[in-house]
Design an enzyme around this catalytic site. Structure first.
Site, PDB file in Angstrom:
ATOM      1  N   LYS A  69      47.494  25.550  53.742  1.00  0.00           N
ATOM      2  CA  LYS A  69      46.069  25.520  54.158  1.00  0.00           C
ATOM      3  C   LYS A  69      45.487  24.144  54.556  1.00  0.00           C
ATOM      4  CE  LYS A  69      46.776  29.525  52.404  1.00  0.00           C
ATOM      5  NZ  LYS A  69      48.074  29.254  52.086  1.00  0.00           N
ATOM      6  N   CYS A 100      51.173  21.378  53.864  1.00  0.00           N
ATOM      7  CA  CYS A 100      51.317  22.833  53.263  1.00  0.00           C
ATOM      8  C   CYS A 100      50.360  23.687  53.929  1.00  0.00           C
ATOM      9  CB  CYS A 100      51.515  22.993  51.969  1.00  0.00           C
ATOM     10  SG  CYS A 100      49.860  22.380  51.100  1.00  0.00           S
ATOM     11  N   SER A 155      52.872  36.057  52.957  1.00  0.00           N
ATOM     12  CA  SER A 155      53.808  34.674  53.116  1.00  0.00           C
ATOM     13  C   SER A 155      54.215  34.833  54.597  1.00  0.00           C
ATOM     14  CB  SER A 155      54.797  34.418  52.169  1.00  0.00           C
ATOM     15  OG  SER A 155      55.434  33.213  52.735  1.00  0.00           O
ATOM     16  N   CYS A 178      58.022  24.024  53.608  1.00  0.00           N
ATOM     17  CA  CYS A 178      59.060  25.079  53.723  1.00  0.00           C
ATOM     18  C   CYS A 178      60.052  25.162  54.993  1.00  0.00           C
ATOM     19  CB  CYS A 178      58.822  26.430  53.595  1.00  0.00           C
ATOM     20  SG  CYS A 178      58.206  26.583  51.884  1.00  0.00           S
ATOM     21  N   ASP A 192      51.842  27.208  47.593  1.00  0.00           N
ATOM     22  CA  ASP A 192      51.804  28.647  47.649  1.00  0.00           C
ATOM     23  C   ASP A 192      53.056  28.947  46.805  1.00  0.00           C
ATOM     24  OD1 ASP A 192      49.666  28.719  48.983  1.00  0.00           O
ATOM     25  OD2 ASP A 192      50.434  29.773  50.591  1.00  0.00           O
TER      26      ASP A 192
END
Length: 562
Positions: free
Chosen positions: A129, A127, A474, A199, A86
């Site tokens: 998805k 991540c 996001s 992240c 993303d």
């Protein structure tokens, strides 16, 4: 003869039957003794790619899962899926692939399980998805399964403070407006993301890691161990592999952990940690695969009434590694069970209930994790809004103090056009930005708007400008931002009818999103409305546009074109 009968016959013959000699020959080619094929066969689904840091450790973890399977007497069969970054696709046409990849990942796990008839599965996810995709696939195939989240990256350090990718995006907006020099942005870029992992903040990926533990399909506490804690993470992977072997015989199957009670528990965990609006989108999609009657309003009600008891970025102070340091999801679940927010009798994959599995967890530290009685924020941050702009609903994550805004619309027919306007300095305090034709079908792909929202915040307008879109956000987004507006503009939703200067009202307490126009005016505009000329798409994008449903139902694919 049914597929089930044929499958059982083929499995019974695999180790020694003459008719399966061809299959055994291929197993021999891989160094697998056919004598082992009488034991559990475990599929190890990795979502590794070398295109981003988020899933970079998945091949190593896959190897450790396989070692755990082998040591427990099973046969591991690893395979891979795709994954989309993303962050790297943010603010580009590539972001259209992100939500679509959820369906492709789910399809690939389903297809591999159907083809190879695994007795159990371990899904390694990271991540955004990949987590819901694995859960959607498991709902379809209903095999015994363990899901392992691969872990967050450490926060970056710069000038004595923690930084993350969110800081980089907001600094881009600040640099564009001349509020910081380019050298400061460059320095931040070099330090924000120090290594492998998802992240560092509590964005969508880590939101879904919390949901995993609340669902009971993971070994509680293993997920948010940072990705660079290789030995701890590796031991967790081996544990997952051994557990899958134990479950392969007559253990509970995946759908046991994906019923309505479990999905509502997951929503409590998402809300209590100030998680992403994307969490609701994904829970709706999982519910669809399960055939569970679960609505946007039900999830949003949980999101609104659950106190936020974790101070996690972007709406709080701390990063995922800090959360893990003070007990992580085990401590969170223990406190939510104690406070009566979460159903602790729900099962977990290791055989204990949620309450039993977290009974020995740490008590809230009062800085990162708070009690239900004295929470970080008394009410939840996730709200559903309806009204004449969103008859089927919309979502807002209240990461700002404002609960009401009324202002003139500034309308943009794409994310890029809105971003350009913010960066050019033409957006004014009090504006309500409208970004449309970015929904599931209109995009296609329902892009995230982080480039817009970060530019708004970076330009110093985060406390005065709101945004309304049929796209999504996001997990790093903050400010008064309303997304997932349904029906979407491309399918004639009211957002398509808004014009510059129309007065838009966002009222969190009333649960309303409205444009100050009467029904007759909206009907007249709808009669005159023409669908926009959208760029032609082919392949997977065309199929997705034709088959995708509403964001209010999880943006899942339907059997027939809409």
């Amino acid at each position: 003869m049914s597929d089930d009968v044929l499958r059982r016959r083929a499995r019974a013959a695999l180790a020694a039957g003459a008719e399966r000699a061809g299959a055994r020959s291929h197993f021999r080619a891989m160094g697998i003794d056919p004598a082992r094929l009488d034991g559990p066969i475990v599929g190890v689904a990795s979502t590794w790619t070398g295109t981003m840091p988020c899933n970079l450790n998945h091949l190593e973890l896959s190897g450790r899962v396989a070692a755990g399977v082998t040591a427990a007497g099973g046969v591991p069969l690893p395979f891979n899926t795709i994954a989309v970054s993303d962050n790297q696709s943010q603010a580009t046409p590539g972001m259209r692939a992100s939500l679509i990849s959820r369906e492709v990942i789910a399809d690939s796990i389903e297809l591999m399980t159907h083809a190879h008839d695994f007795d159990a599965l371990v899904c390694i996810v990271g991540c955004d998805k990949t987590v819901p995709a694995a859960l959607m696939a498991l709902a379809r195939v209903d095999k015994p399964a363990v899901v392992l989240y691969s872990g967050p990256m450490r926060a970056g350090r710069l000038y004595g403070r923690e930084v993350s990718i969110q800081d980089v995006w907001e600094a881009v907006g600040a640099e564009e407006r001349g509020l910081i020099p380019r050298t400061e942005l460059d320095e931040l870029e070099r330090h924000a993301c120090p290594g492998a992992g998802t992240c560092a903040g509590h964005f969508t990926a880590n939101t879904m890691a919390v949901a995993l533990d609340c669902l009971g399909l993971a070994c509680i506490g293993d997920g948010l161990v940072p990705a660079d804690a290789t030995e701890i993470k590796g031991a967790a992977a081996e544990r997952a592999g051994a557990l899958a072997v134990r479950l392969a015989g007559d253990g509970p199957t995946a759908r046991t952990f994906l019923d309505k009670r479990a999905l509502l528990n997951a929503m409590v965990g998402i809300a209590a940690t100030g998680g992403s609006t994307n969490g609701i989108l994904h829970l709706l999609a999982i519910a669809h695969e399960m055939g569970v009657p679960l609505t946007l309003d039900e999830l949003a009600d949980v999101g609104a009434r659950t106190p936020v008891i974790a101070s996690l970025a972007p709406s709080g102070r701390f990063m995922a590694e800090d959360f893990d340091r003070v007990g992580g999801t085990a401590a969170l679940i223990r406190e939510l069970v104690r406070g009566g927010q979460l159903d602790g009798s729900a099962p977990t994959v290791d055989g204990r209930s949620l309450a039993d599995a977290t009974r020995a967890a740490e008590a809230p530290d009062g800085e990162v994790l708070f009690t239900v009685d004295e929470p970080f924020k008394p009410t939840g941050a996730l709200h559903a809004l309806r009204g004449n702009l969103a008859p089927d609903g919309s979502l807002v994550k209240l990461a700002a103090a404002r609960r009401f805004q009324q202002g003139p619309a500034r309308v943009f027919d794409s994310e890029g056009a809105c971003t350009d306007a913010v960066r050019a300095g033409v957006v004014q305090e009090g504006d309500v930005l409208v970004v449309r034709y970015e929904g599931p079908a209109g995009g296609p792909g329902m892009r995230e708007m982080l480039s817009v929202t970060a530019s708004v915040v970076g330009a110093g307008l985060g406390e005065s400008v709101a945004l309304v879109t049929d796209g999504r956000f996001s997990g790093a987004t903050r400010g008064l931002m309303v997304g997932h507006v349904a029906p979407e503009a491309a399918r004639g939703g009211p957002l398509a009818l808004v014009r510059d200067g129309d007065l838009i009202t966002i009222d969190i307490d009333a649960g309303r999103l409205t444009v100050e126009l009467d029904d007759d005016e909206l009907a007249e505009r709808l009669t005159a409305w023409q669908p926009p000329l959208v760029p032609a798409v082919g392949g997977v994008f065309a199929r997705y546009r034709a088959l995708v449903g509403s964001a209010s139902e999880g943006a899942v694919l339907r059997s027939n074109p809409v």
